[in-house]
Write a protein that holds these residues in place. Structure first.
Motif, PDB file in Angstrom:
ATOM      1  N   THR A  12      -4.199  -5.762   0.351  1.00  0.00           N
ATOM      2  CA  THR A  12      -4.168  -4.894   1.507  1.00  0.00           C
ATOM      3  C   THR A  12      -4.764  -3.560   1.324  1.00  0.00           C
ATOM      4  N   ASP A  14      -3.609  -1.090   3.023  1.00  0.00           N
ATOM      5  CA  ASP A  14      -2.255  -0.325   3.436  1.00  0.00           C
ATOM      6  C   ASP A  14      -1.589   0.098   1.973  1.00  0.00           C
ATOM      7  N   ASP A 150      -9.573  -2.254  -1.219  1.00  0.00           N
ATOM      8  CA  ASP A 150      -8.089  -2.311  -0.835  1.00  0.00           C
ATOM      9  C   ASP A 150      -7.352  -2.551  -2.217  1.00  0.00           C
TER      10      ASP A 150
END
Length: 185
Positions: A12, A14, A150
């Motif tokens: 991810t 995030d 990521d």
């Protein structure tokens, strides 16, 4: 000592989501002997400064076929890029290390006493060998060789208990997303 085997369970952009998965995994682990290992490839002086503020005496060496290392008391700033390592660190350093890393390629590995029993997978409690979670920052691999935009979370298990990796992923609402690979440490 033998290596663990690791399998990715999350990729991810995030960082907060990746750290949340790490915390959920640690919540089911036996963390009575928790410590953190850190490794990064550092190219910039500001990132190196921030990391050295947290790791005052790390091992390091010049990347590539160049001379320069902590073993010969060289100045890491004159040898950038460098590979930097810190072992058996207090768990409280994990978040500051993640922050200090910025966009550098790095891996934070949480080492602990063991995984819980996985009765659905036919496994009892797992011991310290193979009981790790690694967050690879800006990377796809554990060797710090595949830069990425990521982050990847890996669960580590014993090779003979490979079924534990998908079981662990399921415990945090995920599934494995790649092959089981031998970890470098």
């Amino acid at each position: 000592m033998s290596n663990s085997y690791a399998q990715p369970i999350l990729r991810t952009a995030d960082l907060g989501a990746a750290l949340h998965v790490v915390q959920r995994l640690l919540a089911i682990a036996d963390t009575s002997e928790l410590e953190v290992d850190f490794e990064a490839t550092v190219s910039s002086a500001p990132t190196l400064t921030a990391l050295l503020d947290l790791l005052p005496d790390p091992d390091w060496w010049a990347e590539g076929d160049r001379d320069g290392s902590s073993a010969t008391d060289d100045d890491p700033f004159t040898h950038l890029p460098v590979r930097l390592q810190g072992w058996a660190l207090p768990p409280a350093l994990a978040d500051p290390l993640v922050t200090a890393t910025g966009g550098a390629a790095a891996a934070v590995r949480w080492d602990f006493a063991g995984w819980p029993a996985a009765p659905e997978a036919g496994l009892g409690v797992g011991g310290t060998r193979g009981a790790f979670v690694t967050l690879c920052l800006n990377l796809r691999d554990l060797d710090l060789e595949e830069p990425a935009p990521d982050h990847t979370v890996f669960v580590h298990v014993k090779q003979v208990e490979a079924e534990r990796a998908p079981w662990l992923a399921a415990q945090v609402g995920l599934r494995t997303i790649g092959d089981l690979v031998m970890a470098p440490h």
